[in-house]
Scaffold this motif. Sequence first.
Motif, mmCIF file in Angstrom:
data_model
loop_
_atom_site.group_PDB
_atom_site.id
_atom_site.type_symbol
_atom_site.label_atom_id
_atom_site.label_comp_id
_atom_site.label_asym_id
_atom_site.label_seq_id
_atom_site.Cartn_x
_atom_site.Cartn_y
_atom_site.Cartn_z
ATOM 1 N N ASN A 167 -6.204 3.176 10.613
ATOM 2 C CA ASN A 167 -5.413 2.076 11.153
ATOM 3 C C ASN A 167 -5.194 2.156 12.652
ATOM 4 O O ASN A 167 -4.732 1.208 13.263
ATOM 5 C CB ASN A 167 -4.051 2.015 10.445
ATOM 6 C CG ASN A 167 -3.372 3.359 10.407
ATOM 7 O OD1 ASN A 167 -3.931 4.343 9.916
ATOM 8 N ND2 ASN A 167 -2.164 3.428 10.936
ATOM 9 N N SER A 194 -3.364 -3.858 0.385
ATOM 10 C CA SER A 194 -2.127 -4.587 0.646
ATOM 11 C C SER A 194 -2.451 -5.966 1.194
ATOM 12 O O SER A 194 -3.224 -6.098 2.153
ATOM 13 C CB SER A 194 -1.331 -3.782 1.683
ATOM 14 O OG SER A 194 -0.093 -4.371 1.917
ATOM 15 N N HIS A 219 -2.601 7.876 7.036
ATOM 16 C CA HIS A 219 -1.347 7.172 7.308
ATOM 17 C C HIS A 219 -0.171 7.971 6.724
ATOM 18 O O HIS A 219 -0.344 8.711 5.744
ATOM 19 C CB HIS A 219 -1.440 5.803 6.625
ATOM 20 C CG HIS A 219 -0.376 4.843 7.033
ATOM 21 N ND1 HIS A 219 0.850 4.794 6.409
ATOM 22 C CD2 HIS A 219 -0.344 3.891 7.983
ATOM 23 C CE1 HIS A 219 1.573 3.844 6.965
ATOM 24 N NE2 HIS A 219 0.881 3.276 7.924
ATOM 25 N N ASP A 277 -7.118 5.202 0.423
ATOM 26 C CA ASP A 277 -6.227 4.216 1.023
ATOM 27 C C ASP A 277 -7.131 3.249 1.800
ATOM 28 O O ASP A 277 -7.565 3.545 2.913
ATOM 29 C CB ASP A 277 -5.230 4.924 1.947
ATOM 30 C CG ASP A 277 -4.319 3.939 2.670
ATOM 31 O OD1 ASP A 277 -4.510 2.725 2.511
ATOM 32 O OD2 ASP A 277 -3.416 4.410 3.397
ATOM 33 N N HIS A 288 -0.889 -8.197 2.967
ATOM 34 C CA HIS A 288 -0.525 -8.683 4.309
ATOM 35 C C HIS A 288 -1.491 -8.202 5.388
ATOM 36 O O HIS A 288 -1.407 -8.630 6.540
ATOM 37 C CB HIS A 288 0.924 -8.337 4.656
ATOM 38 C CG HIS A 288 1.210 -6.916 5.024
ATOM 39 N ND1 HIS A 288 1.254 -6.499 6.338
ATOM 40 C CD2 HIS A 288 1.488 -5.824 4.278
ATOM 41 C CE1 HIS A 288 1.560 -5.203 6.373
ATOM 42 N NE2 HIS A 288 1.703 -4.769 5.133
ATOM 43 N N LYS A 289 -2.442 -7.329 5.022
ATOM 44 C CA LYS A 289 -3.450 -6.910 6.005
ATOM 45 C C LYS A 289 -4.645 -7.847 6.000
ATOM 46 O O LYS A 289 -5.542 -7.718 6.825
ATOM 47 C CB LYS A 289 -3.928 -5.482 5.702
ATOM 48 C CG LYS A 289 -2.831 -4.451 5.628
ATOM 49 C CD LYS A 289 -2.192 -4.149 6.960
ATOM 50 C CE LYS A 289 -1.204 -2.992 6.808
ATOM 51 N NZ LYS A 289 -0.554 -2.619 8.051
ATOM 52 N N GLN A 346 -6.801 -0.856 5.405
ATOM 53 C CA GLN A 346 -7.380 -1.519 6.580
ATOM 54 C C GLN A 346 -8.789 -2.034 6.314
ATOM 55 O O GLN A 346 -9.391 -2.657 7.196
ATOM 56 C CB GLN A 346 -7.407 -0.535 7.771
ATOM 57 C CG GLN A 346 -6.043 -0.100 8.258
ATOM 58 C CD GLN A 346 -5.267 -1.220 8.969
ATOM 59 O OE1 GLN A 346 -5.844 -2.202 9.447
ATOM 60 N NE2 GLN A 346 -3.957 -1.076 9.034
ATOM 61 N N ALA A 367 0.811 -1.219 0.000
ATOM 62 C CA ALA A 367 0.000 0.000 0.000
ATOM 63 C C ALA A 367 0.847 1.274 0.000
ATOM 64 O O ALA A 367 0.413 2.302 -0.520
ATOM 65 C CB ALA A 367 -0.941 0.004 1.201
ATOM 66 N N THR A 368 2.048 1.217 0.561
ATOM 67 C CA THR A 368 2.888 2.416 0.546
ATOM 68 C C THR A 368 3.166 2.815 -0.903
ATOM 69 O O THR A 368 3.003 3.989 -1.293
ATOM 70 C CB THR A 368 4.212 2.157 1.303
ATOM 71 O OG1 THR A 368 3.883 1.783 2.649
ATOM 72 C CG2 THR A 368 5.108 3.377 1.311
ATOM 73 N N CYS A 370 3.361 1.250 12.028
ATOM 74 C CA CYS A 370 4.224 1.664 10.922
ATOM 75 C C CYS A 370 5.137 2.810 11.323
ATOM 76 O O CYS A 370 6.118 3.068 10.661
ATOM 77 C CB CYS A 370 3.395 2.067 9.714
ATOM 78 S SG CYS A 370 2.559 0.662 8.990
HETATM 79 C C1 PLP Z 1 -3.826 2.730 6.377
HETATM 80 C C2 PLP Z 1 -2.508 2.187 5.909
HETATM 81 N N1 PLP Z 1 -1.990 2.627 4.758
HETATM 82 C C3 PLP Z 1 -0.818 2.163 4.294
HETATM 83 C C4 PLP Z 1 -0.076 1.234 5.000
HETATM 84 C C5 PLP Z 1 1.213 0.728 4.425
HETATM 85 O O1 PLP Z 1 1.008 -0.556 3.902
HETATM 86 P P1 PLP Z 1 2.184 -1.496 3.344
HETATM 87 O O2 PLP Z 1 2.783 -2.141 4.535
HETATM 88 O O3 PLP Z 1 1.505 -2.489 2.474
HETATM 89 O O4 PLP Z 1 3.122 -0.650 2.586
HETATM 90 C C6 PLP Z 1 -0.568 0.771 6.223
HETATM 91 C C7 PLP Z 1 0.237 -0.159 7.052
HETATM 92 O O5 PLP Z 1 0.102 -0.228 8.246
HETATM 93 C C8 PLP Z 1 -1.827 1.252 6.675
HETATM 94 O O6 PLP Z 1 -2.353 0.811 7.813
#
Ligand code: PLP
Length: 392
Positions: free
Chosen positions: A158, A206, A102, A183, A208-209, A186, A73-74, A336
């Motif tokens: 998040n 993403s 975030h 975004d 892994h969530k 979550q 997601a980043t 994060c």
């Molecule tokens: C709301 C939100 N955006 C973006 C991210 C970043 O995600 P990634 O780890 O897939 O880069 C997170 C990670 O905690 C998140 O909670």
Amino acid sequence: MPDDLIFLDNHSTTPCDRRVAEAVRDVLVNDFANASSQHSMGHAAQQLVQRATEMIAMTLGVPPAEVVYTSGATESNMLAIHGVCLHPRQRRRKVVTAVTEHAAVLEPMQRLAANGFDVITVPVHPQDSPDVGHVVSDLLLAAIDDQTALVSMMWANNEIGTLQPLQMIADRCHAVGALLHCDATQAVGRLPVDLQQVDIDLLSASAHKFYGPKGVGVLIIRQSARRVRLRPLIEGGGQQHGLRGGTLNVAGIVGMGKAIEIATESMDDARRRERTLRDQLWLRLRDAIPNVSCNGQPLESSYRLEGNLNVCFPGVDGEALMLAAANVACSSGAACSSADPKPSHVLLAIGRTEAEARSSLRFGIGRMNTSDQIDQAADRIVAAYQQVRQLG
Ligand SMILES: Cc1ncc(COP(=O)(O)O)c(C=O)c1O
């Protein structure tokens, strides 16, 4: 994972589902070809990608051609924000977001500000308001005008789990020709996210969530209603219609497809269970510890993620409490940014004092948690609280 560890940090990441891990392993071992290769193994890999893409697209209510894979997601957020705003044909010079986003949204926005963009960061309602955590809509609507290139608003927070009223924001964006990025890191896999129901132009998620592998995500780029022009961040190779160069992460993509399929099948049940377990944890803490309070929307609110609990333990340091309850994995502030000792910007944004923010812990309850684990976690946190109080 150590036997006695209780993982209540499912906002930072989730354990990879065994069925997903198995599918990923299978690709790594047996279908390892480059999906761009023109031989039979390459075609097989391409087919696996296509099947996963169809699953992801169907779940999110979009055509498969609107799915672009990223590293998470980043990267998706960065591609959406810089891709739209720094496109050579972009004439608008204004972007709008919320203070509780975030860092993966706020930092690309700050970079735009350094490049001469007008970046408007809208506040949210404070803890004593019934709308706590919701963006202040009057200010938001007034900020979005015909100079706005992009609005970026998260689906679910998040830290405090607040869900934003996205359709209202989409309507305003589209009335003035601005694009809406969301975004939804979550939200995807935890709540129904259907882009036939909500008119969002770009959406980040993403794997892994939602019990998938780390290092793979998507940016959904809608093309049906409005033209979305993006400048790629990563060039070379021409993959993914030139929007994101680089060899496709076939194993990760297959894992994400499997993870979203399982998350969708189990979603109703998972949401019910997470809500029950979250309430169980809250009641145990509330009954044993004086003056604890809950950050964010009331637990019964429909504008709150079911598995989210964010608790302020007045008079103790959250970090110390977390260390004392060593076998309960949770988070003080956003995971994060936990390398950064500053108090949570989200808790400050809802009007919590610095001391209250530092006294808060975030619990993220997921579909693999059990009622027994919640009871044990509550016992350990209460014991840790008493220990930290005595030392203090
Ligand atoms: C709301 C939100 N955006 C973006 C991210 C970043 O995600 P990634 O780890 O897939 O880069 C997170 C990670 O905690 C998140 O909670």
